[in-house]
Design a protein around this motif. Sequence first.
Motif, PDB file in Angstrom:
ATOM      1  N   SER A   1      52.110 -20.832  53.000  1.00 61.27           N
ATOM      2  CA  SER A   1      53.534 -21.131  53.173  1.00 61.27           C
ATOM      3  C   SER A   1      53.765 -22.641  53.123  1.00 61.27           C
ATOM      4  O   SER A   1      52.857 -23.426  53.394  1.00 61.27           O
ATOM      5  N   ALA A   2      54.979 -22.982  52.724  1.00 66.71           N
ATOM      6  CA  ALA A   2      55.377 -24.385  52.663  1.00 66.71           C
ATOM      7  C   ALA A   2      56.901 -24.435  52.698  1.00 66.71           C
ATOM      8  O   ALA A   2      57.573 -23.586  52.086  1.00 66.71           O
ATOM      9  N   GLU A   3      57.427 -25.410  53.414  1.00 67.73           N
ATOM     10  CA  GLU A   3      58.881 -25.574  53.531  1.00 67.73           C
ATOM     11  C   GLU A   3      59.528 -25.598  52.136  1.00 67.73           C
ATOM     12  O   GLU A   3      58.931 -26.156  51.198  1.00 67.73           O
ATOM     13  N   PRO A   4      60.729 -25.011  51.997  1.00 69.74           N
ATOM     14  CA  PRO A   4      61.419 -25.042  50.690  1.00 69.74           C
ATOM     15  C   PRO A   4      61.511 -26.459  50.118  1.00 69.74           C
ATOM     16  O   PRO A   4      61.321 -26.656  48.909  1.00 69.74           O
ATOM     17  N   ALA A   5      61.771 -27.454  50.969  1.00 69.07           N
ATOM     18  CA  ALA A   5      61.876 -28.845  50.483  1.00 69.07           C
ATOM     19  C   ALA A   5      60.537 -29.316  49.917  1.00 69.07           C
ATOM     20  O   ALA A   5      60.493 -30.033  48.901  1.00 69.07           O
ATOM     21  N   VAL A   6      59.460 -28.886  50.552  1.00 72.72           N
ATOM     22  CA  VAL A   6      58.118 -29.256  50.072  1.00 72.72           C
ATOM     23  C   VAL A   6      57.852 -28.582  48.719  1.00 72.72           C
ATOM     24  O   VAL A   6      57.289 -29.176  47.795  1.00 72.72           O
ATOM     25  N   GLN A   7      58.296 -27.311  48.617  1.00 75.84           N
ATOM     26  CA  GLN A   7      58.100 -26.593  47.354  1.00 75.84           C
ATOM     27  C   GLN A   7      58.859 -27.275  46.212  1.00 75.84           C
ATOM     28  O   GLN A   7      58.361 -27.376  45.088  1.00 75.84           O
ATOM     29  N   LEU A   8      60.074 -27.783  46.527  1.00 79.72           N
ATOM     30  CA  LEU A   8      60.842 -28.507  45.496  1.00 79.72           C
ATOM     31  C   LEU A   8      60.136 -29.811  45.128  1.00 79.72           C
ATOM     32  O   LEU A   8      60.158 -30.251  43.976  1.00 79.72           O
ATOM     33  N   ARG A   9      59.511 -30.410  46.120  1.00 75.83           N
ATOM     34  CA  ARG A   9      58.741 -31.639  45.887  1.00 75.83           C
ATOM     35  C   ARG A   9      57.586 -31.365  44.915  1.00 75.83           C
ATOM     36  O   ARG A   9      57.216 -32.213  44.110  1.00 75.83           O
ATOM     37  N   LEU A  10      57.030 -30.141  45.038  1.00 78.97           N
ATOM     38  CA  LEU A  10      55.946 -29.749  44.133  1.00 78.97           C
ATOM     39  C   LEU A  10      56.449 -29.710  42.679  1.00 78.97           C
ATOM     40  O   LEU A  10      55.721 -30.069  41.747  1.00 78.97           O
ATOM     41  N   LEU A  11      57.705 -29.295  42.529  1.00 76.13           N
ATOM     42  CA  LEU A  11      58.285 -29.306  41.168  1.00 76.13           C
ATOM     43  C   LEU A  11      58.407 -30.740  40.647  1.00 76.13           C
ATOM     44  O   LEU A  11      58.218 -30.992  39.461  1.00 76.13           O
TER      45      LEU A  11
ATOM     46  N   GLY B   1      51.181 -25.762  36.769  1.00 76.25           N
ATOM     47  CA  GLY B   1      50.732 -24.981  37.923  1.00 76.25           C
ATOM     48  C   GLY B   1      51.883 -24.456  38.747  1.00 76.25           C
ATOM     49  O   GLY B   1      51.764 -23.459  39.450  1.00 76.25           O
ATOM     50  N   ALA B   2      53.038 -25.140  38.672  1.00 75.48           N
ATOM     51  CA  ALA B   2      54.207 -24.729  39.448  1.00 75.48           C
ATOM     52  C   ALA B   2      55.423 -24.693  38.539  1.00 75.48           C
ATOM     53  O   ALA B   2      55.622 -25.597  37.721  1.00 75.48           O
ATOM     54  N   ALA B   3      56.226 -23.629  38.669  1.00 76.00           N
ATOM     55  CA  ALA B   3      57.402 -23.494  37.813  1.00 76.00           C
ATOM     56  C   ALA B   3      58.612 -23.093  38.657  1.00 76.00           C
ATOM     57  O   ALA B   3      58.472 -22.409  39.682  1.00 76.00           O
ATOM     58  N   ALA B   4      59.768 -23.533  38.212  1.00 78.19           N
ATOM     59  CA  ALA B   4      61.004 -23.183  38.916  1.00 78.19           C
ATOM     60  C   ALA B   4      61.439 -21.772  38.516  1.00 78.19           C
ATOM     61  O   ALA B   4      61.163 -21.320  37.401  1.00 78.19           O
ATOM     62  N   LEU B   5      62.086 -21.116  39.438  1.00 77.29           N
ATOM     63  CA  LEU B   5      62.735 -19.843  39.114  1.00 77.29           C
ATOM     64  C   LEU B   5      64.199 -20.166  38.846  1.00 77.29           C
ATOM     65  O   LEU B   5      64.922 -20.618  39.730  1.00 77.29           O
ATOM     66  N   ARG B   6      64.627 -19.998  37.572  1.00 77.05           N
ATOM     67  CA  ARG B   6      66.019 -20.310  37.220  1.00 77.05           C
ATOM     68  C   ARG B   6      66.602 -19.146  36.447  1.00 77.05           C
ATOM     69  O   ARG B   6      65.984 -18.666  35.502  1.00 77.05           O
ATOM     70  N   GLN B   7      67.790 -18.743  36.862  1.00 75.45           N
ATOM     71  CA  GLN B   7      68.473 -17.617  36.213  1.00 75.45           C
ATOM     72  C   GLN B   7      67.523 -16.426  36.068  1.00 75.45           C
ATOM     73  O   GLN B   7      67.410 -15.840  34.988  1.00 75.45           O
ATOM     74  N   ARG B   8      66.789 -16.142  37.137  1.00 76.50           N
ATOM     75  CA  ARG B   8      65.872 -14.986  37.215  1.00 76.50           C
ATOM     76  C   ARG B   8      64.708 -15.088  36.216  1.00 76.50           C
ATOM     77  O   ARG B   8      64.076 -14.095  35.875  1.00 76.50           O
ATOM     78  N   ARG B   9      64.468 -16.278  35.754  1.00 74.87           N
ATOM     79  CA  ARG B   9      63.420 -16.469  34.753  1.00 74.87           C
ATOM     80  C   ARG B   9      62.391 -17.449  35.302  1.00 74.87           C
ATOM     81  O   ARG B   9      62.761 -18.461  35.907  1.00 74.87           O
ATOM     82  N   CYS B  10      61.113 -17.128  35.087  1.00 76.43           N
ATOM     83  CA  CYS B  10      60.057 -18.084  35.464  1.00 76.43           C
ATOM     84  C   CYS B  10      60.009 -19.142  34.374  1.00 76.43           C
ATOM     85  O   CYS B  10      59.821 -18.819  33.196  1.00 76.43           O
ATOM     86  N   GLU B  11      60.155 -20.411  34.736  1.00 77.96           N
ATOM     87  CA  GLU B  11      60.170 -21.466  33.711  1.00 77.96           C
ATOM     88  C   GLU B  11      58.772 -21.810  33.225  1.00 77.96           C
ATOM     89  O   GLU B  11      58.606 -22.602  32.302  1.00 77.96           O
ATOM     90  N   GLY B  12      57.768 -21.192  33.866  1.00 77.00           N
ATOM     91  CA  GLY B  12      56.392 -21.409  33.405  1.00 77.00           C
ATOM     92  C   GLY B  12      56.080 -20.553  32.197  1.00 77.00           C
ATOM     93  O   GLY B  12      55.585 -21.052  31.187  1.00 77.00           O
ATOM     94  N   CYS B  13      56.395 -19.263  32.261  1.00 77.91           N
ATOM     95  CA  CYS B  13      56.073 -18.338  31.159  1.00 77.91           C
ATOM     96  C   CYS B  13      57.330 -17.864  30.433  1.00 77.91           C
ATOM     97  O   CYS B  13      57.228 -17.136  29.445  1.00 77.91           O
ATOM     98  N   ARG B  14      58.508 -18.272  30.917  1.00 79.19           N
ATOM     99  CA  ARG B  14      59.790 -17.927  30.280  1.00 79.19           C
ATOM    100  C   ARG B  14      60.135 -16.446  30.388  1.00 79.19           C
ATOM    101  O   ARG B  14      61.032 -15.963  29.692  1.00 79.19           O
TER     102      ARG B  14
END
Length: 247
Positions: free
Chosen positions: A2-12, A197-210
């Motif tokens: 687990s990691a705070e949401p802010a930390v996860q955004l920092r990972l992006l 290694g880390a991808a955002a979830l945007r519009q229900r889509r994984c930005e890593g694998c699309r």
Amino acid sequence: MSAEPAVQLRLLDLQALDSRLDQIEHRRRSLPALATIAEVESRLAALRDRIIAAETEVSDLERVLAKAESDVEQVRARSTKDQDLLLSGRVTSAKELESLQQEVASLARRQGDLEEDELEVMERLEEARAALGALTAERAGFTAQLDAAAAERDTAWAEGDRDREWVSGERATVLPDIPADLLTLYEKLRADHNGVGAAALRQRRCEGCRMELTPTDIGRIRDAAPDAVLRCEECRRILVRTPESGL
Ligand SMILES: [Zn+2]
């Protein structure tokens, strides 16, 4: 994990910076000037052997010409000596005079033959010098191309160095915000998944694998604790929720 949401955004943020560093490195290696340099260098190497051969031919012919000139000079000197003797009146015997005249005539023929040889060598030398001149002009052209490509490469590399320095500085400020276990997982996934290694979830889509996530996965993500570190079911990358996730 687990990691705070802010930390996860920092990972992006870290992922974005790492991707930029990868791009800088890729640009550095795939610079068109590098291909030009390799090609021109191989042409220059091939030309080097031809120039050495042409230089050898010129110096060989110069030696042959010097020998031919000295042969002509020797015959001419001998002939002059004989003619001086004839004109001196010191030779009075008819037999000796005749023999001397025959020698002068024979020397004249010999001189003519030698001069013909000399002329032929001069022509060959002229051709060899012209061929060498053409090759050295070609080399000068390649050398200029090489210098221009090297300058282009150096400029691009210097620019890349500045970019890398700036991005690395930014990365150093992000790094302390990422916990060690999350960083280790990220680095491992990054190594296994083409630098991401880390991808955002945007519009229900994984930005890593699309890939668009299934309703089941979306439901699962919606129910997950905000600080849960999620993984994409498709590509296994760390999936970070954002305000635009469409949950
Ligand atoms: Zn994915």
